[in-house]
Design an enzyme around this catalytic site. Structure first.
Site, mmCIF file in Angstrom:
data_model
loop_
_atom_site.group_PDB
_atom_site.id
_atom_site.type_symbol
_atom_site.label_atom_id
_atom_site.label_comp_id
_atom_site.label_asym_id
_atom_site.label_seq_id
_atom_site.Cartn_x
_atom_site.Cartn_y
_atom_site.Cartn_z
ATOM 1 N N HIS A 47 -6.919 6.888 -1.962
ATOM 2 C CA HIS A 47 -5.624 6.292 -1.641
ATOM 3 C C HIS A 47 -5.536 6.168 -0.131
ATOM 4 C CE1 HIS A 47 -1.352 5.292 -2.375
ATOM 5 N NE2 HIS A 47 -1.203 5.797 -1.162
ATOM 6 N N CYS A 48 -5.325 4.948 0.352
ATOM 7 C CA CYS A 48 -5.299 4.680 1.786
ATOM 8 C C CYS A 48 -3.852 4.550 2.256
ATOM 9 C CB CYS A 48 -6.080 3.416 2.110
ATOM 10 S SG CYS A 48 -6.139 3.027 3.875
ATOM 11 N N PRO A 49 -3.349 5.491 3.072
ATOM 12 C CA PRO A 49 -1.969 5.360 3.558
ATOM 13 C C PRO A 49 -1.798 4.196 4.518
ATOM 14 C CG PRO A 49 -3.086 7.211 4.618
ATOM 15 C CD PRO A 49 -3.999 6.731 3.534
ATOM 16 N N ASN A 108 -0.926 1.603 2.238
ATOM 17 C CA ASN A 108 0.117 1.965 1.272
ATOM 18 C C ASN A 108 -0.290 1.519 -0.125
ATOM 19 O OD1 ASN A 108 2.582 3.106 0.491
ATOM 20 N ND2 ASN A 108 3.669 1.158 0.669
ATOM 21 N N ASN A 109 -1.563 1.713 -0.427
ATOM 22 C CA ASN A 109 -2.113 1.244 -1.698
ATOM 23 C C ASN A 109 -3.385 2.022 -1.993
ATOM 24 O OD1 ASN A 109 -2.430 -0.245 -4.018
ATOM 25 N ND2 ASN A 109 -3.160 -2.097 -2.999
#
Length: 354
Positions: A181-183, A186-187
């Site tokens: 999960h890549c902040p 945001n996805n």
């Protein structure tokens, strides 16, 4: 999986029913009663059955911590996206308003053409791949039963999941071929946007390296100018000159820092792609390799089709022209696989190298 799903659901219903029976007598807010019921469920799960071990105890005790981290990360994702847009826009403003006029006035026609062509190609690739990686859904398993093979049952969703699928606590759903999960997006990075994510990291790192190398002499001149003016103040050192020099220093420091950090991350993902695995599968495969090595056996990654074929599958290359139209140019084509089955190569065998 340690617990039977039906038993866990039954236990949760029992805890909730006991909480509901006291609802009329308790004056506490509903959200406090729900949190208390959840804590009771966690405590009871520690001694739920004879299969409880240290992993189960650790997951149960730290479940509130994991939930808090997931919630904060989910909320800060929008902040990180805005930060990426603001920082990138600031660099573009400096390039167009300060550096580009300098290039036009000092460089030859050939160098000006090179900077304009490469710089705008890099910019288009960055914007396209960041937008696609942020808005494209990574892919989720079907909620209805179909003919796709499933290899496990998610202990969070209590739903069957196919191979290479993992649950994301931040998105609160299972993701096909989940990488992480890549902040900053945001996805989640999964099956349908993994290529966009890697391409964005690659072209952003290339753009930062380009700005860092092209502006190194301007950075030295600006730094020396500021140092000299601070030591021996001059009346002709205007606010505009000071502002321009600080903008150049800001651009060079930011792009150089991002080039190193993002370049290392891009290289790491390139190694994983060459091996036919994701970030999560890297840890899983390492554990399996050690486990089988103790038994005198060798673990083989079932999703490794060979270095070149792994890149073809990842990039969606089916013929030679696709290296241009699908790799060097913006392309919104779908992956070759559906993300549910991974039994064989998703392209014709005659395309494989001899």
């Amino acid at each position: 999986m340690r617990w039977c799903p039906s038993s866990v659901l039954h236990l949760l219903r029992c805890v909730r029913s006991r909480s509901c029976t006291r609802r009329g007598k308790s004056s506490l807010p509903l959200w406090i009663r729900e949190i208390w019921a959840y804590i009771l469920l966690l405590v009871q799960s520690l001694c739920f059955n004879s299969l409880t071990d240290s992993d189960v105890v650790f997951d149960s005790v730290f479940e509130p911590v994991f939930w808090t981290v997931d919630y904060v990360t989910r909320w800060f994702g929008k902040v990180f996206v805005c930060l990426v847009v603001i920082l990138t826009s600031s660099i573009l403003a400096i390039v167009y308003l300060i550096l580009l006029p300098m290039v036009i006035d000092t460089y030859s026609t050939a160098w000006i053409a090179w900077h304009l062509i490469y710089g705008h190609w890099n910019l288009v690739m960055i914007v396209f791949h960041y937008y696609k990686s942020a808005v494209t859904a990574p892919g989720c398993p079907p909620t209805v039963k179909n003919d796709s093979p499933f290899v496990a049952v998610c202990k969070k969703c209590i739903m069957p999941k196919p191979a290479r699928t993992h649950h994301c606590g931040i998105c609160n759903r299972c993701i096909l071929k989940m990488d992480h999960h890549c902040p900053w997006l945001n996805n989640c990075v999964g099956h349908f946007n993994h290529r966009y994510f890697f391409s964005f990291c690659l072209v952003m790192a290339m753009g930062c390296v380009y700005c860092s190398i092209s502006g190194r002499y301007l950075f030295l001149d600006a730094y020396n100018a500021i140092e000299t003016k601070y030591q021996t103040p001059a009346p002709h050192y205007t606010f505009k000159e000071k502002f321009i020099n600080k903008c150049i220093i800001y651009m060079w420091v930011l792009t150089s820092t991002v080039a190193v950090a993002l370049g290392a991350l891009t290289f790491w993902h390139a190694v994983l792609i060459s091996r036919g695995e994701t970030s999560i599968e890297k840890h899983i495969n390492s554990k399996e390799t050690k486990r089988l090595a103790k038994r005198g056996r060798v673990y083989k990654n079932p999703f490794n089709y060979g270095r070149l074929n792994n890149w073809k599958v990842f990039l969606g290359v089916e013929k030679r022209s696709h290296w241009l139209t699908r790799v060097l140019l913006p392309s919104g084509h779908l992956p070759l696989c559906d993300g549910l089955t991974w039994d064989s190569l998703p392209f014709k065998k005659e395309l494989m190298p001899v």
